[in-house]
Design a protein around this motif. Sequence first.
Motif, PDB file in Angstrom:
ATOM      1  N   MET A 198       0.827  -1.299  -0.259  1.00  0.00           N
ATOM      2  CA  MET A 198       0.072   0.014  -0.313  1.00  0.00           C
ATOM      3  C   MET A 198       0.942   1.189  -0.156  1.00  0.00           C
ATOM      4  SD  MET A 198      -1.296   0.295   4.391  1.00  0.00           S
ATOM      5  CE  MET A 198      -1.464   1.349   4.085  1.00  0.00           C
ATOM      6  N   ASP A 199       2.163   1.373   0.341  1.00  0.00           N
ATOM      7  CA  ASP A 199       3.062   2.478   0.708  1.00  0.00           C
ATOM      8  C   ASP A 199       4.525   1.878   0.318  1.00  0.00           C
ATOM      9  OD1 ASP A 199       1.532   4.581   1.656  1.00  0.00           O
ATOM     10  OD2 ASP A 199       1.101   3.505   3.584  1.00  0.00           O
ATOM     11  N   ASP A 200       5.132   2.997   0.101  1.00  0.00           N
ATOM     12  CA  ASP A 200       6.259   2.812  -0.575  1.00  0.00           C
ATOM     13  C   ASP A 200       7.408   2.655   0.883  1.00  0.00           C
ATOM     14  OD1 ASP A 200       9.272   3.009  -0.952  1.00  0.00           O
ATOM     15  OD2 ASP A 200       9.023   4.653  -2.190  1.00  0.00           O
ATOM     16  N   ASN A 228      -7.518   1.670  -4.211  1.00  0.00           N
ATOM     17  CA  ASN A 228      -7.655   1.992  -2.918  1.00  0.00           C
ATOM     18  C   ASN A 228      -9.434   2.743  -3.107  1.00  0.00           C
ATOM     19  OD1 ASN A 228      -6.334   1.558  -1.066  1.00  0.00           O
ATOM     20  ND2 ASN A 228      -5.300   3.668  -1.319  1.00  0.00           N
ATOM     21  N   ALA A 229     -10.401   2.815  -2.187  1.00  0.00           N
ATOM     22  CA  ALA A 229     -11.793   2.857  -2.371  1.00  0.00           C
ATOM     23  C   ALA A 229     -12.295   3.279  -1.236  1.00  0.00           C
ATOM     24  CB  ALA A 229     -12.362   1.859  -2.543  1.00  0.00           C
ATOM     25  N   SER A 248       4.000   7.517  -4.321  1.00  0.00           N
ATOM     26  CA  SER A 248       3.386   6.071  -4.218  1.00  0.00           C
ATOM     27  C   SER A 248       2.314   5.912  -3.865  1.00  0.00           C
ATOM     28  CB  SER A 248       4.563   4.752  -3.962  1.00  0.00           C
ATOM     29  OG  SER A 248       5.671   5.093  -4.543  1.00  0.00           O
ATOM     30  N   VAL A 249       1.051   7.408  -3.423  1.00  0.00           N
ATOM     31  CA  VAL A 249       0.265   7.235  -2.275  1.00  0.00           C
ATOM     32  C   VAL A 249      -0.654   7.152  -3.228  1.00  0.00           C
ATOM     33  CG1 VAL A 249      -1.702   7.678  -1.025  1.00  0.00           C
ATOM     34  CG2 VAL A 249       1.277   7.524   0.063  1.00  0.00           C
ATOM     35  N   ASP A 250      -2.293   5.719  -3.489  1.00  0.00           N
ATOM     36  CA  ASP A 250      -3.270   6.274  -4.129  1.00  0.00           C
ATOM     37  C   ASP A 250      -4.081   6.975  -2.699  1.00  0.00           C
ATOM     38  OD1 ASP A 250      -5.552   6.165  -6.053  1.00  0.00           O
ATOM     39  OD2 ASP A 250      -5.842   4.253  -4.890  1.00  0.00           O
ATOM     40  N   ASP A 307       0.958  13.199  -9.837  1.00  0.00           N
ATOM     41  CA  ASP A 307       0.886  11.808 -11.130  1.00  0.00           C
ATOM     42  C   ASP A 307      -0.678  10.919  -9.949  1.00  0.00           C
ATOM     43  OD1 ASP A 307       2.605  13.003 -12.282  1.00  0.00           O
ATOM     44  OD2 ASP A 307       3.658  11.339 -12.722  1.00  0.00           O
ATOM     45  N   GLU A 308      -0.103  10.233  -9.533  1.00  0.00           N
ATOM     46  CA  GLU A 308      -1.147   9.510  -9.244  1.00  0.00           C
ATOM     47  C   GLU A 308      -2.528  10.450  -8.694  1.00  0.00           C
ATOM     48  OE1 GLU A 308      -1.222   6.263  -8.885  1.00  0.00           O
ATOM     49  OE2 GLU A 308       0.598   6.612  -9.775  1.00  0.00           O
TER      50      GLU A 308
END
Length: 362
Positions: free
Chosen positions: A120-122, A177-178, A277-279, A299-300
């Motif tokens: 879920m994370d770097d 994610n959601a 790296s986070v959504d 970007d994400e």
Amino acid sequence: MQRINILYIMHVDWDWIKQRPHFLAEQLSARFSVTVVYPFSRGRSRLTRTPRAGLRMRPVVGIPFKYVFPALYRLNRLYQRAYIGLLIRLIRPDVIWLTHPFCADLVPSKLACHLVYDCMDDAQALTVGRPFAKKCALSLERSLIKRSDLVFVSSAHLADVLDERELCREKTILLRNAYDGKLHQPESHAGAGGRPYRIGYIGTIASWMDFDSILHALENVPDIEFVFFGPKDADLVTPHHERLKFAGPVPHSQLHEAVRDIDCLIMPFKVNDVVLSVDPVKLYEYINFNKPIISVLYDEVVRFSPFVSFYSDQSGLASAINELKASGFRPKYGPVEREQFLQENTWDVRGRVVAESLERLI
């Protein structure tokens, strides 16, 4: 559907603010037989009470400072491996699900079952300033990627990062994610009503918070205040300002009520290796709250542009707030776009993807 038996080992306390590991554990438990192992945190005052209905929970207490002192690390590994080994013999899982490289240190090197890594994370970026923890994260993540049969990642950038470290593209699945699927009914916006406009943040308050931009906005935009909902990292020093407030952690089920009088929601992060790296789960939930949304741009999160007003620097944040203020803080999006997006991005939708992937694997 085959009743797959899963040992689910997560890296955050079950009563930490609800996030991806919690939601996916619930989704898996609705479909399969799941035993959840989680680290029991000593700092209970920073936690909420997350529901446990239908879940088999196995808390495990870790030794403090284990990622600071190698001797404590080895001792912690010895006793936790023994505990996990006992659970494996008792449960006899078809799948062991790990949510962090540090969890990989607790499972035996040889397994008679499948191994799944949900990234879920770097994890390495989160160990900046902690040399021993960084060394452990690097070694453990490479080993975990090699050993895993499936690797789920929460963002496209994170997929690229993992593939650069240890080639894994062929077994990687992008699982964004959601939100929890409970659609809140849109409410009429009453406006500030003589008080300052309230701009809210929901989530962990940690080193990635851009308080410099927050303070700049407070000094340059009149009649606003910021309210932060969530636990603060123990070693984080937060600034003081009469219009910067910290409301503490709120149970996930009470968030909608907590933000009822918030005029706008914000994600004020520093754009560093962790954030790239986070959504963000919070953007999905912010859309469900039907509030105007401001976020730093990277970007994400570009794909949230129909719903979010973006900024890139301190002056950009102040400008974004002023523009929304001029409109009376009206959402950028309408009810049709909101409902369609939310229907496509529930944790139940993500759970079906995971279930199908695990059934193919088994």
